[in-house]
Design a protein around this motif. Structure first.
Motif, PDB file in Angstrom:
ATOM      1  N   SER A 113      24.852  12.320  15.280  1.00  0.00           N
ATOM      2  CA  SER A 113      24.885  13.390  14.279  1.00  0.00           C
ATOM      3  C   SER A 113      23.503  13.955  13.973  1.00  0.00           C
ATOM      4  N   GLY A 114      22.441  13.270  14.440  1.00  0.00           N
ATOM      5  CA  GLY A 114      21.094  13.794  14.229  1.00  0.00           C
ATOM      6  C   GLY A 114      20.236  12.981  13.290  1.00  0.00           C
ATOM      7  N   LYS A 115      20.684  11.791  12.889  1.00  0.00           N
ATOM      8  CA  LYS A 115      19.929  10.987  11.928  1.00  0.00           C
ATOM      9  C   LYS A 115      18.576  10.551  12.503  1.00  0.00           C
ATOM     10  N   SER A 116      18.587   9.986  13.702  1.00  0.00           N
ATOM     11  CA  SER A 116      17.331   9.528  14.320  1.00  0.00           C
ATOM     12  C   SER A 116      16.414  10.707  14.627  1.00  0.00           C
ATOM     13  N   SER A 117      16.990  11.818  15.046  1.00  0.00           N
ATOM     14  CA  SER A 117      16.186  13.021  15.307  1.00  0.00           C
ATOM     15  C   SER A 117      15.479  13.482  14.042  1.00  0.00           C
ATOM     16  N   LEU A 118      16.156  13.377  12.918  1.00  0.00           N
ATOM     17  CA  LEU A 118      15.558  13.783  11.649  1.00  0.00           C
ATOM     18  C   LEU A 118      14.352  12.910  11.318  1.00  0.00           C
ATOM     19  N   PHE A 119      14.460  11.614  11.527  1.00  0.00           N
ATOM     20  CA  PHE A 119      13.321  10.729  11.279  1.00  0.00           C
ATOM     21  C   PHE A 119      12.137  11.097  12.175  1.00  0.00           C
ATOM     22  N   ARG A 120      12.391  11.366  13.432  1.00  0.00           N
ATOM     23  CA  ARG A 120      11.305  11.703  14.354  1.00  0.00           C
ATOM     24  C   ARG A 120      10.612  13.004  13.936  1.00  0.00           C
ATOM     25  N   LEU A 121      11.376  13.940  13.440  1.00  0.00           N
ATOM     26  CA  LEU A 121      10.789  15.186  12.957  1.00  0.00           C
ATOM     27  C   LEU A 121       9.933  14.949  11.722  1.00  0.00           C
ATOM     28  N   LEU A 122      10.404  14.109  10.820  1.00  0.00           N
ATOM     29  CA  LEU A 122       9.654  13.833   9.604  1.00  0.00           C
ATOM     30  C   LEU A 122       8.314  13.159   9.901  1.00  0.00           C
ATOM     31  N   LEU A 123       8.273  12.398  10.995  1.00  0.00           N
ATOM     32  CA  LEU A 123       7.047  11.695  11.361  1.00  0.00           C
ATOM     33  C   LEU A 123       6.191  12.482  12.339  1.00  0.00           C
ATOM     34  N   ASP A 124       6.585  13.716  12.630  1.00  0.00           N
ATOM     35  CA  ASP A 124       5.850  14.579  13.555  1.00  0.00           C
ATOM     36  C   ASP A 124       5.827  14.012  14.974  1.00  0.00           C
ATOM     37  N   LEU A 125       6.839  13.209  15.305  1.00  0.00           N
ATOM     38  CA  LEU A 125       6.997  12.718  16.671  1.00  0.00           C
ATOM     39  C   LEU A 125       7.772  13.712  17.518  1.00  0.00           C
ATOM     40  N   ALA A 126       8.347  14.702  16.868  1.00  0.00           N
ATOM     41  CA  ALA A 126       9.012  15.828  17.527  1.00  0.00           C
ATOM     42  C   ALA A 126       8.780  17.047  16.653  1.00  0.00           C
ATOM     43  N   LYS A 127       8.917  18.228  17.237  1.00  0.00           N
ATOM     44  CA  LYS A 127       8.624  19.466  16.523  1.00  0.00           C
ATOM     45  C   LYS A 127       9.905  20.256  16.268  1.00  0.00           C
ATOM     46  N   PRO A 128      10.014  20.866  15.079  1.00  0.00           N
ATOM     47  CA  PRO A 128      11.157  21.736  14.811  1.00  0.00           C
ATOM     48  C   PRO A 128      10.935  23.112  15.431  1.00  0.00           C
ATOM     49  N   ASN A 129      12.018  23.846  15.615  1.00  0.00           N
ATOM     50  CA  ASN A 129      11.898  25.243  16.055  1.00  0.00           C
ATOM     51  C   ASN A 129      11.583  26.176  14.893  1.00  0.00           C
ATOM     52  N   SER A 130      11.974  25.773  13.701  1.00  0.00           N
ATOM     53  CA  SER A 130      11.685  26.596  12.522  1.00  0.00           C
ATOM     54  C   SER A 130      11.754  25.725  11.284  1.00  0.00           C
ATOM     55  N   ASP A 162      -3.280  13.802   9.605  1.00  0.00           N
ATOM     56  CA  ASP A 162      -2.283  13.184   8.735  1.00  0.00           C
ATOM     57  C   ASP A 162      -2.438  11.668   8.694  1.00  0.00           C
ATOM     58  N   THR A 163      -3.634  11.160   9.036  1.00  0.00           N
ATOM     59  CA  THR A 163      -3.845   9.716   9.062  1.00  0.00           C
ATOM     60  C   THR A 163      -3.614   9.088   7.696  1.00  0.00           C
ATOM     61  N   LYS A 164      -4.127   9.721   6.632  1.00  0.00           N
ATOM     62  CA  LYS A 164      -3.962   9.175   5.288  1.00  0.00           C
ATOM     63  C   LYS A 164      -2.494   9.187   4.867  1.00  0.00           C
ATOM     64  N   LEU A 165      -1.781  10.256   5.246  1.00  0.00           N
ATOM     65  CA  LEU A 165      -0.359  10.330   4.902  1.00  0.00           C
ATOM     66  C   LEU A 165       0.419   9.225   5.594  1.00  0.00           C
ATOM     67  N   LYS A 166       0.200   9.052   6.886  1.00  0.00           N
ATOM     68  CA  LYS A 166       0.963   8.048   7.630  1.00  0.00           C
ATOM     69  C   LYS A 166       0.611   6.629   7.200  1.00  0.00           C
ATOM     70  N   ALA A 167      -0.580   6.446   6.616  1.00  0.00           N
ATOM     71  CA  ALA A 167      -0.944   5.131   6.087  1.00  0.00           C
ATOM     72  C   ALA A 167      -0.108   4.772   4.857  1.00  0.00           C
ATOM     73  N   ARG A 168       0.570   5.756   4.280  1.00  0.00           N
ATOM     74  CA  ARG A 168       1.422   5.519   3.107  1.00  0.00           C
ATOM     75  C   ARG A 168       2.893   5.350   3.484  1.00  0.00           C
ATOM     76  N   ILE A 169       3.181   5.357   4.773  1.00  0.00           N
ATOM     77  CA  ILE A 169       4.563   5.350   5.252  1.00  0.00           C
ATOM     78  C   ILE A 169       4.805   4.146   6.147  1.00  0.00           C
ATOM     79  N   GLY A 170       5.980   3.544   6.010  1.00  0.00           N
ATOM     80  CA  GLY A 170       6.434   2.516   6.932  1.00  0.00           C
ATOM     81  C   GLY A 170       7.667   3.015   7.660  1.00  0.00           C
ATOM     82  N   TYR A 171       7.661   2.915   8.975  1.00  0.00           N
ATOM     83  CA  TYR A 171       8.773   3.453   9.774  1.00  0.00           C
ATOM     84  C   TYR A 171       9.294   2.388  10.723  1.00  0.00           C
ATOM     85  N   MET A 172      10.617   2.203  10.726  1.00  0.00           N
ATOM     86  CA  MET A 172      11.252   1.310  11.684  1.00  0.00           C
ATOM     87  C   MET A 172      12.302   2.091  12.464  1.00  0.00           C
TER      88      MET A 172
END
Length: 300
Positions: free
Chosen positions: A41-58, A73-83
């Motif tokens: 349904s796109g759940k994992s894709s949404l996480f990858r977009l939020l982490l800038d591991l993939a790019k949106p079209n708009s 975005d090093t400081k931002l990602k230091a505040r995030i934990g992703y599994m």
């Protein structure tokens, strides 16, 4: 609702045979939000977009008040934990403590005592190669590693995948303790109904790449009900019932089984129509999801 931990505005991502979005979504900080939907349904894709591991079209996205995709975005990602849902195969040759030594240098708030405590609670030996760990042990190691830097935001993609019942209960307790500070946020994708019940404050339904609703969990579970109604000799247009979702007669008789997403108003409407409510029961989360899926597919 508090400040937004996640803000998505007009976001779309187009791929061959699948389109995610357009999505407009605000997820509040200080709460646990569960993203629920069928596989694909796109759940994992949404996480990858939020982490800038993939790019949106708009569209645009923000995490913790900062735009996603900025040059630094090093400081931002230091505040995030992703599994992620699946571990990275390229790491299989590393021992757990080797990955730890590499990862910890990126996090100024790294807490070795918390890391060791989580490993102890989850009964994980970090000297084992990651590729030799069972699925459940790898999951427990990744969770310990991800939480050791005291992140403000956790993004968890199917966090309990592979966990046995004891490890699952430990994970639930660890996440509850993480949230006790009051200003932390969890966004998780999960298909485990009891997991969502125990952890989530809010629920987002995602089906076929679209967000079909954002709900406060207790309100959602109290509002969706199936009602058994006696309607002998009365022609009823059930679609006029508040929150109507589906209706069918039982065995072709005068008793009807009707599903509503607004139980309180539906009961008032039944009283106005002088219809007898025989019984009612709340729907389980998976049943509510099924109604969203069938509605999206045009079945209901």
């Amino acid at each position: 609702m508090s400040d937004a931990a996640v803000r998505i505005t007009g976001m779309t991502q187009r791929r061959p045979n699948f389109e995610l979005g357009p999505i407009d979504l605000v997820i509040p900080s200080g709460y646990v939000t569960a993203i629920v939907g069928p596989n694909g349904s796109g759940k994992s894709s949404l996480f990858r977009l939020l982490l800038d591991l993939a790019k949106p079209n708009s569209g645009g996205m923000e995490l913790l008040g900062e735009p996603v995709g900025s040059s630094n975005d090093t400081k931002l990602k230091a505040r995030i934990g992703y599994m992620p849902e699946q571990p990275v195969d390229l790491e299989d040759g590393l021992r757990g403590n080797q990955k730890t030594d590499f990862v910890r240098q990126w996090y100024p708030k790294w807490d070795v005592h918390l890391y060791q405590e989580l490993l102890r609670r989850f009964e994980v030996d970090p000297a084992i190669k990651l590729g030799k760990m069972s699925k459940g042990m790898r999951r427990k190691f990744d969770l310990s590693l991800m939480m050791a830097h005291h992140p403000d935001l956790l993004l968890l993609d199917e966090p309990s995948s592979g966990l046995d019942p004891i490890a699952w209960k430990t994970m639930i307790d660890v996440l509850h303790r993480y949230m006790e500070q009051g200003n932390r946020t969890i966004v998780m994708a999960s298909h485990i109904v009891d997991e969502v019940r125990r952890l989530a404050d809010y629920i987002v339904f995602v089906v076929q790449g679209k967000v079909l609703g954002f709900y406060e969990k207790d309100t959602l579970l109290n509002s969706w009900q199936v009602m058994y109604i006696e309607a002998a000799g009365v022609g009823i247009n059930w679609k006029q019932m508040p929150g109507y979702r589906h209706a069918a007669s039982i065995s072709g008789g005068t008793t009807y089984k009707v599903v509503t997403e607004d139980a309180l108003q539906a009961e008032r409407w039944l009283a106005e129509q002088k219809l007898a409510l025989i019984s009612k029961q709340k729907l389980e989360l998976d049943e509510i999801l099924l109604h969203h899926i069938e509605h999206a597919r045009g079945v209901l």
